[in-house]
Enzyme design. Sequence first.
Site, mmCIF file in Angstrom:
data_model
loop_
_atom_site.group_PDB
_atom_site.id
_atom_site.type_symbol
_atom_site.label_atom_id
_atom_site.label_comp_id
_atom_site.label_asym_id
_atom_site.label_seq_id
_atom_site.Cartn_x
_atom_site.Cartn_y
_atom_site.Cartn_z
ATOM 1 N N VAL A 198 1.505 9.960 -6.070
ATOM 2 C CA VAL A 198 1.782 11.414 -5.820
ATOM 3 C C VAL A 198 3.334 11.591 -6.368
ATOM 4 O O VAL A 198 4.371 11.222 -5.708
ATOM 5 C CB VAL A 198 1.650 11.693 -4.349
ATOM 6 N N PRO A 257 -6.754 7.901 -4.771
ATOM 7 C CA PRO A 257 -8.144 7.643 -5.063
ATOM 8 C C PRO A 257 -8.619 6.867 -3.465
ATOM 9 O O PRO A 257 -8.272 6.274 -3.060
ATOM 10 C CB PRO A 257 -8.454 6.501 -5.893
ATOM 11 N N ASN A 259 -3.192 8.717 4.213
ATOM 12 C CA ASN A 259 -1.574 8.408 4.513
ATOM 13 C C ASN A 259 -1.653 8.123 6.111
ATOM 14 O O ASN A 259 -0.492 7.557 6.557
ATOM 15 C CB ASN A 259 -0.474 9.123 4.039
ATOM 16 N N GLY A 286 4.760 10.728 -8.787
ATOM 17 C CA GLY A 286 5.354 9.234 -9.228
ATOM 18 C C GLY A 286 6.288 8.304 -8.182
ATOM 19 O O GLY A 286 6.290 8.873 -6.736
ATOM 20 N N ARG A 289 0.762 -1.415 -0.096
ATOM 21 C CA ARG A 289 0.034 -0.178 0.106
ATOM 22 C C ARG A 289 1.028 1.101 0.184
ATOM 23 O O ARG A 289 0.549 2.105 -0.743
ATOM 24 C CB ARG A 289 -0.835 0.055 1.189
ATOM 25 N N HIS A 332 0.682 4.360 -2.611
ATOM 26 C CA HIS A 332 0.377 5.550 -2.450
ATOM 27 C C HIS A 332 1.647 6.649 -2.738
ATOM 28 O O HIS A 332 1.578 7.626 -3.121
ATOM 29 C CB HIS A 332 0.220 5.762 -0.829
ATOM 30 N N ASP A 333 2.755 6.063 -2.920
ATOM 31 C CA ASP A 333 4.216 6.638 -3.046
ATOM 32 C C ASP A 333 4.050 7.193 -4.583
ATOM 33 O O ASP A 333 3.929 8.343 -4.876
ATOM 34 C CB ASP A 333 5.403 5.979 -3.005
ATOM 35 N N ASP A 337 -3.825 -13.966 -2.982
ATOM 36 C CA ASP A 337 -4.696 -15.019 -3.651
ATOM 37 C C ASP A 337 -5.853 -14.260 -4.428
ATOM 38 O O ASP A 337 -5.900 -13.002 -4.484
ATOM 39 C CB ASP A 337 -5.287 -16.049 -2.926
ATOM 40 N N SER A 344 -8.888 -15.192 3.444
ATOM 41 C CA SER A 344 -7.640 -16.038 3.443
ATOM 42 C C SER A 344 -6.734 -14.446 3.513
ATOM 43 O O SER A 344 -6.056 -14.100 2.606
ATOM 44 C CB SER A 344 -7.218 -16.412 1.896
ATOM 45 N N HIS A 367 -6.157 -5.967 -2.277
ATOM 46 C CA HIS A 367 -6.788 -5.934 -1.047
ATOM 47 C C HIS A 367 -6.866 -7.289 -0.507
ATOM 48 O O HIS A 367 -7.470 -7.453 0.606
ATOM 49 C CB HIS A 367 -8.030 -5.204 -1.356
ATOM 50 N N ASP A 425 8.768 8.106 -6.143
ATOM 51 C CA ASP A 425 10.103 8.825 -5.600
ATOM 52 C C ASP A 425 10.394 8.695 -4.201
ATOM 53 O O ASP A 425 11.256 9.681 -3.612
ATOM 54 C CB ASP A 425 9.920 10.309 -6.388
#
Length: 329
Positions: free
Chosen positions: A71, A165, A97, A73, A63, A67-68, A256, A251, A195, A75
């Site tokens: 925003v 998003p 975040n 790209g 995640r 998230h990196d 999976d 699970s 997820h 970086d």
Amino acid sequence: MAKFGDLSNFLVLCILVGIAGSSYGQLQLNFYAKSCPQAEKIIQDYVYKQIPNAPSLAAALLRMHFHDCFVRGCDGSVLLNFTSSTKNQTEKVAVPNQTLRGFSFIDGVKKAVEAECPGVVSCADIVALVARDSVVVTGGPYWKVPTGRRDGEISNASEALANIPPPTSNFSSLQTSFASKGLDLKDLVLLSGAHTIGVSHCPSFSSRLYNFTGVWGKKSSLDSEYAANLKMKKCKSINDNTTIVEMDPESSSKFDLSYFQLVLRRKGLFQSDAALTTSATTKSFINQLVQGSVKQFYAEPGAMEKMGKIEVKTGSAGEIRKHCAAVNS
């Protein structure tokens, strides 16, 4: 992947893909082969030793990578506590975040790599490699991670809020958001599949439990029995900010395809999960997915690799941080 936890038109998408292609041309496999030949092994060994003791971190680190990249790209800007070039609050404090985890893990990896090759390997590359290796050690798919990213020097909370998003997204906003990063509808579905190993806090989806105002003849997009169970056993109040809920309770520790089965049964936690079934294109692809294997559908070149190449900095752009939480002085 969201809280993410918790993908307007295609002419624009084609243009964006072309732009993205030119920006990551300098990434290459084994970028550190000469400058730090043990770098990727050091990172992998650290992940393979630590993640089995804390498997939930795999989802958190994946995640963080998402998230990196969304925003400025990929970086490493999400790692910064402060910068020297701006007085704005950094991405870390932005609402999307505030529940990110794994920063100390990244610091540990960086320390191990720095001991071998000081000032050579970027934090941005570490995040990308750690995300992949963490997924693999949980039984998930392997994807190629070309390296050579450099670290950004700007991190702005308002940009995180604008670009990541939210879990309340509908299909149209998801499509627009992902297209703006050069990602198509197949990428949207596959990246949402992360997820399967994630967890969420109640506020990311509690409006689906407590505030749904049904229109006559229209059902909530969340299975009613599942919603009732969540209200009774998990999110007992709309204001519950502490309880953690597995996004794939069937699970949760294994990467999976069961997440997609849950989405088809109206048991995806987020509105953004349910949104995937409101498009004939994405729903059709989900139906194909549940008939196959996870490694088959995350084959190269895949959505994970594409995401890792979003607006990367290479060459002389950016810097190689000494410490991932702060720009170099």
